[in-house]
Structures are given as structure tokens and as C-alpha cells.
Design a protein around this motif. Structure first.
Motif, PDB file in Angstrom:
ATOM      1  N   ALA A   1       1.040  -1.237  -0.068  1.00 23.81           N
ATOM      2  CA  ALA A   1      -0.074  -0.089   0.087  1.00 23.81           C
ATOM      3  C   ALA A   1       0.854   1.335   0.014  1.00 23.81           C
ATOM      4  N   ILE A   2       2.005   1.057   0.633  1.00 26.24           N
ATOM      5  CA  ILE A   2       2.982   2.479   0.649  1.00 26.24           C
ATOM      6  C   ILE A   2       3.887   2.431  -0.358  1.00 26.24           C
ATOM      7  N   SER A   3       3.921   1.374  -0.975  1.00 28.64           N
ATOM      8  CA  SER A   3       4.850   1.418  -2.620  1.00 28.64           C
ATOM      9  C   SER A   3       4.765   2.991  -3.346  1.00 28.64           C
ATOM     10  N   ASP A   4       3.501   3.351  -3.314  1.00 29.02           N
ATOM     11  CA  ASP A   4       3.470   4.669  -4.116  1.00 29.02           C
ATOM     12  C   ASP A   4       3.849   5.947  -3.429  1.00 29.02           C
ATOM     13  N   GLY A   5       4.344   5.798  -2.179  1.00 24.32           N
ATOM     14  CA  GLY A   5       4.449   7.022  -1.268  1.00 24.32           C
ATOM     15  C   GLY A   5       3.497   7.350  -0.394  1.00 24.32           C
ATOM     16  N   GLU A   6       2.295   7.006  -0.448  1.00 26.41           N
ATOM     17  CA  GLU A   6       1.043   7.419   0.469  1.00 26.41           C
ATOM     18  C   GLU A   6       0.208   6.203   0.571  1.00 26.41           C
ATOM     19  N   ILE A   7      -0.535   6.454   1.709  1.00 32.42           N
ATOM     20  CA  ILE A   7      -1.732   5.355   1.876  1.00 32.42           C
ATOM     21  C   ILE A   7      -2.884   6.165   1.763  1.00 32.42           C
ATOM     22  N   THR A   8      -3.581   5.586   0.935  1.00 35.48           N
ATOM     23  CA  THR A   8      -4.934   6.539   0.489  1.00 35.48           C
ATOM     24  C   THR A   8      -6.083   6.091   1.599  1.00 35.48           C
ATOM     25  N   ALA A   9      -7.114   6.766   1.491  1.00 36.74           N
ATOM     26  CA  ALA A   9      -8.238   6.381   2.521  1.00 36.74           C
ATOM     27  C   ALA A   9      -8.871   5.076   2.235  1.00 36.74           C
ATOM     28  N   HIS A  10      -8.840   4.559   0.879  1.00 31.84           N
ATOM     29  CA  HIS A  10      -9.587   3.229   0.317  1.00 31.84           C
ATOM     30  C   HIS A  10      -8.343   2.320   1.032  1.00 31.84           C
ATOM     31  N   GLU A  11      -7.062   2.512   0.651  1.00 31.26           N
ATOM     32  CA  GLU A  11      -6.066   1.540   1.233  1.00 31.26           C
ATOM     33  C   GLU A  11      -6.054   1.605   2.743  1.00 31.26           C
ATOM     34  N   SER A  12      -6.070   2.524   3.452  1.00 34.26           N
ATOM     35  CA  SER A  12      -6.317   2.769   4.887  1.00 34.26           C
ATOM     36  C   SER A  12      -7.551   1.522   5.281  1.00 34.26           C
ATOM     37  N   GLU A  13      -8.584   1.607   4.755  1.00 36.25           N
ATOM     38  CA  GLU A  13      -9.587   0.953   5.134  1.00 36.25           C
ATOM     39  C   GLU A  13      -9.547  -0.504   4.851  1.00 36.25           C
ATOM     40  N   HIS A  14      -8.893  -0.817   3.689  1.00 36.19           N
ATOM     41  CA  HIS A  14      -8.345  -2.184   3.506  1.00 36.19           C
ATOM     42  C   HIS A  14      -7.512  -2.567   4.560  1.00 36.19           C
ATOM     43  N   LEU A  15      -6.511  -1.998   4.767  1.00 39.23           N
ATOM     44  CA  LEU A  15      -5.423  -2.270   5.941  1.00 39.23           C
ATOM     45  C   LEU A  15      -6.081  -2.650   7.138  1.00 39.23           C
ATOM     46  N   GLU A  16      -7.395  -1.833   7.389  1.00 42.94           N
ATOM     47  CA  GLU A  16      -8.038  -2.086   8.929  1.00 42.94           C
ATOM     48  C   GLU A  16      -8.820  -3.383   8.610  1.00 42.94           C
ATOM     49  N   LYS A  17      -9.336  -3.636   7.637  1.00 46.03           N
ATOM     50  CA  LYS A  17      -9.972  -4.941   7.244  1.00 46.03           C
ATOM     51  C   LYS A  17      -9.146  -5.951   7.540  1.00 46.03           C
ATOM     52  N   ILE A  18      -7.800  -6.075   6.724  1.00 44.08           N
ATOM     53  CA  ILE A  18      -6.854  -7.082   7.001  1.00 44.08           C
ATOM     54  C   ILE A  18      -6.522  -7.187   8.292  1.00 44.08           C
ATOM     55  N   ARG A  19      -6.295  -6.124   9.247  1.00 43.50           N
ATOM     56  CA  ARG A  19      -5.764  -6.244  10.572  1.00 43.50           C
ATOM     57  C   ARG A  19      -6.820  -6.989  11.380  1.00 43.50           C
ATOM     58  N   SER A  20      -8.123  -6.613  11.086  1.00 36.11           N
ATOM     59  CA  SER A  20      -9.324  -7.247  11.711  1.00 36.11           C
ATOM     60  C   SER A  20      -9.488  -8.801  11.693  1.00 36.11           C
ATOM     61  N   LEU A  21      -9.118  -9.202  10.411  1.00 38.74           N
ATOM     62  CA  LEU A  21      -8.999 -10.440   9.897  1.00 38.74           C
ATOM     63  C   LEU A  21      -8.043 -11.205  10.456  1.00 38.74           C
ATOM     64  N   LEU A  22      -6.747 -10.601  10.513  1.00 40.02           N
ATOM     65  CA  LEU A  22      -5.699 -11.275  11.005  1.00 40.02           C
ATOM     66  C   LEU A  22      -5.726 -11.370  12.835  1.00 40.02           C
ATOM     67  N   ASP A  23      -6.783 -10.450  13.312  1.00 40.52           N
ATOM     68  CA  ASP A  23      -6.912 -10.313  14.859  1.00 40.52           C
ATOM     69  C   ASP A  23      -5.631  -9.764  15.281  1.00 40.52           C
ATOM     70  N   LEU A  24      -5.020  -8.543  14.852  1.00 45.51           N
ATOM     71  CA  LEU A  24      -3.694  -7.838  15.260  1.00 45.51           C
ATOM     72  C   LEU A  24      -4.238  -6.813  15.957  1.00 45.51           C
ATOM     73  N   ASP A  25      -3.539  -6.636  17.000  1.00 45.62           N
ATOM     74  CA  ASP A  25      -3.642  -5.484  17.991  1.00 45.62           C
ATOM     75  C   ASP A  25      -3.621  -4.314  17.046  1.00 45.62           C
ATOM     76  N   GLU A  26      -4.509  -3.240  17.552  1.00 48.86           N
ATOM     77  CA  GLU A  26      -4.465  -2.154  16.692  1.00 48.86           C
ATOM     78  C   GLU A  26      -3.250  -1.053  17.031  1.00 48.86           C
ATOM     79  N   GLU A  27      -2.662  -1.075  18.266  1.00 48.06           N
ATOM     80  CA  GLU A  27      -1.514  -0.356  18.391  1.00 48.06           C
ATOM     81  C   GLU A  27      -0.233  -1.104  17.712  1.00 48.06           C
ATOM     82  N   GLU A  28      -0.262  -2.585  17.722  1.00 48.44           N
ATOM     83  CA  GLU A  28       0.761  -2.923  17.067  1.00 48.44           C
ATOM     84  C   GLU A  28       0.722  -2.715  15.548  1.00 48.44           C
TER      85      GLU A  28
END
Length: 318
Positions: free
Chosen positions: A267-294
Motif C-alpha cells: 500500500a505504501i509503495s506509491d509513497g502514501e496510503i490512501t483512504a481506501h487503502e487505509s480502510e482495506h488495511l484495517e479490514k486485513i488487521r481485523s481478519l488477522l486479529d492483530l492489536d490496533e496499537e501493534e
């Protein structure tokens, strides 16, 4: 087919909310209601064993049990009906009936069936009520469908099944060896406690697990020395399965962090994380059950690394 959109909608409601797209509130509501119902079932089962409560509220408790079984039955049948929509069971050109049969044979579907089957069997067959209550506890296992931690544990058990089987086999061999040894040492002195090798298995089990209830103990000097040796051996042997599970559980969590890290890097390869990419990463974080702080720390570190790489292109640091 006309019913397919409706079946897809039902499937999205039935599967855990975290597996759906954000905003599908019916799925979240269904999850909360089912989890609450399972919890109330366990409370009701425990209250039935309290004499004062059972004498006063038994008809109400039985009515709640019938209502719960009706809900769980509808859920079970609905899951079978919608199973062709699941990518986990629908592989290639298979008929819906074959997919449903495959789903019905899956572990979670069998647990769903066991949770309701004794209630219906008791209507036609004389079933011990104690066994019926025991099977009702399997409804707690249904919560594993909504617990990522429980699913992680099951993944660990599946991946380490052969290793755990080998460790348990060694434990069983040592347990038989301990029972045989203590039988020949103590049988002449305590013929009732150590009447046979199978009877001595209880002593070997509680000694190897270092529980030592004290109901059966060696009294001869040689028996005590042998018992002490078995106790020390048990401390080391029973640590094996715990170590295997612990290391595998840690490795499983590390693989999740690595997957999230790869997604952040993409997601960060193009230099920034867009709002859509941020939402996608949050979905992945939730699926992987990772802590928000981590997860936030991983994102910050990779952002810093990407910025440093841009400012110092010739820097070979990782």
C-alpha cells in the motif's frame, strides 16, 4: 436462479461479521444475538442444577431450551442451504447437494448438529438427561466460529498434529512403563491399591502429571524411589506438548504480522496510503486479529523506512 440472491444475502448474514464487508450490520446483529443466546443457554443449564431454582422455574427453563433448539435448528439448516455460496466448500463444478454434504461433514457443522440432536432424540428414545445436559455444552464450541483466537488454536493443533501425536505416544509408553514397574514393586505390600497393572495406571497418570492426589502412594523404599523418578520424568515429558503448542502459536502470530507487513508495504509503495487503502488495511488487521496499537506501529515504521529510502536512495540499510 431466482432464489440465489436471497441465498447469498442469507449466507452473508450467517457467516461471521468480520469476514464481510464493512457496513453489513445484519451480520453483526446476528452474531451478537447468537453469542448471547449461547451464553444464556449455558446459564440456564447451570441454573437447572440448583434445586430451588429448578423447582420454581423448571417449566420456563425447559421452554427456553425448546426455543433455543428451534433457533439453532433453523441456523443449522440455513447454513447447510447456503453452503454452496462458501468458497471453502465450493471448488469447481460441483452440484449444490454435493457441496451441502461436504459442509455437513465439516467439524463445525457436526458440532452444530450435536448441539441440537439430543433434544430431538429425547422425544423418541429414552435418553439420560445428564448426557443431554452434557451435549448442550457443545453449544459453547459454536462460539469458536466467532473467536479468532480459538481458530488460531485450531490451526496450531492441525499444523502440529503429528508432532503432538508423537509426544502423546511417548507419554503413554512411559505411563505403561510406570504402571508396570510400580505394580511389581508394590503389589505384594498393597494388593488392593495395586491389584493389577491397569489399576496401577491411575497412579502412573497422577504421578506423571505431578498432580499426586495421594489416594494411592508407594510405601516401600524402592517404590518411593521409583515414584520420585517417575515424577521427575513427568515434569520434563509433560512440558513437551506445552512447548510445541507455545512455539507453534508464536510462529502463527508472527506469520500474521508478516502478512500484514506485506500488505502495508504494497500500500505504501506509491509513497502514501490512501483512504481506501487505509480502510482495506484495517479490514486485513481485523481478519488477522492483530492489536490496533501493534498494527499502527508497523505502519509507522514502514512509513519511516519508506521516507528514509526516498531521502537516501543509496542507503543500503534494510
Amino acid at each position: 436462479m431466482r432464489h440465489k440472491p436471497f441465498r447469498q444475502a442469507c449466507f452473508r448474514i450467517l457467516r461471521p461479521y468480520r469476514e464481510n464487508q464493512s457496513g453489513e450490520w445484519p451480520s453483526r446483529l446476528f452474531d451478537y444475538l447468537l453469542i448471547t443466546l449461547i451464553g444464556l443457554n449455558v446459564v440456564a443449564m447451570m441454573l437447572e442444577t440448583v434445586p430451588g431454582i429448578a423447582a420454581k422455574w423448571l417449566p420456563e427453563l425447559r421452554g427456553f431450551e425448546a426455543f433455543s433448539v428451534s433457533v439453532f435448528t433453523i441456523e443449522y439448516l440455513a447454513r447447510i442451504w447456503t453452503s454452496p455460496e462458501s468458497a471453502d466448500f465450493n471448488h469447481g463444478e460441483q452440484s449444490d447437494s454435493r457441496i451441502r454434504l461436504k459442509f455437513a461433514c465439516s467439524p463445525m457443522a457436526i458440532i452444530d448438529l450435536i448441539a441440537i440432536l439430543p433434544f430431538y432424540l429425547s422425544m423418541f428414545i429414552a435418553v439420560d438427561l445428564r448426557m443431554l445436559r452434557l451435549f448442550r455444552l457443545t453449544r459453547l464450541i459454536k462460539l469458536g466460529r466467532y473467536s479468532r483466537s480459538m481458530q488460531t488454536l485450531m490451526e496450531v493443533l492441525r499444523s502440529e498434529a503429528k508432532t503432538l501425536l508423537a509426544a502423546v505416544s511417548v507419554l503413554f509408553i512411559v505411563m505403561v512403563f510406570a504402571a508396570t514397574g510400580i505394580y511389581y514393586i508394590e503389589h505384594s505390600v498393597q494388593p488392593e491399591e495395586f491389584s493389577s497393572i491397569p489399576a496401577a495406571m491411575w497412579w502412573s497418570l497422577v504421578t506423571l502429571t505431578t498432580v499426586g492426589y495421594g489416594d494411592v502412594v508407594p510405601v516401600t523404599p524402592l517404590g518411593r524411589v521409583f515414584g520420585g523418578f517417575i515424577t521427575l520424568l513427568g515434569v520434563g515429558l509433560y512440558a513437551l506438548p506445552a512447548g510445541i503448542l507455545s512455539s507453534s502459536f508464536t510462529a502463527q502470530l508472527q506469520r500474521r504480522r508478516d502478512r500484514f507487513r506485506e500488505c502495508v508495504e504494497a500500500a505504501i509503495s506509491d509513497g502514501e496510503i490512501t483512504a481506501h487503502e487505509s480502510e482495506h488495511l484495517e479490514k486485513i488487521r481485523s481478519l488477522l486479529d492483530l492489536d490496533e496499537e501493534e498494527a499502527e506501529m508497523i505502519i509507522k515504521l514502514l512509513k519511516h523506512h519508506h521516507t528514509s529510502s526516498q531521502n537516501h536512495p543509496n542507503d543500503d540499510r534494510p
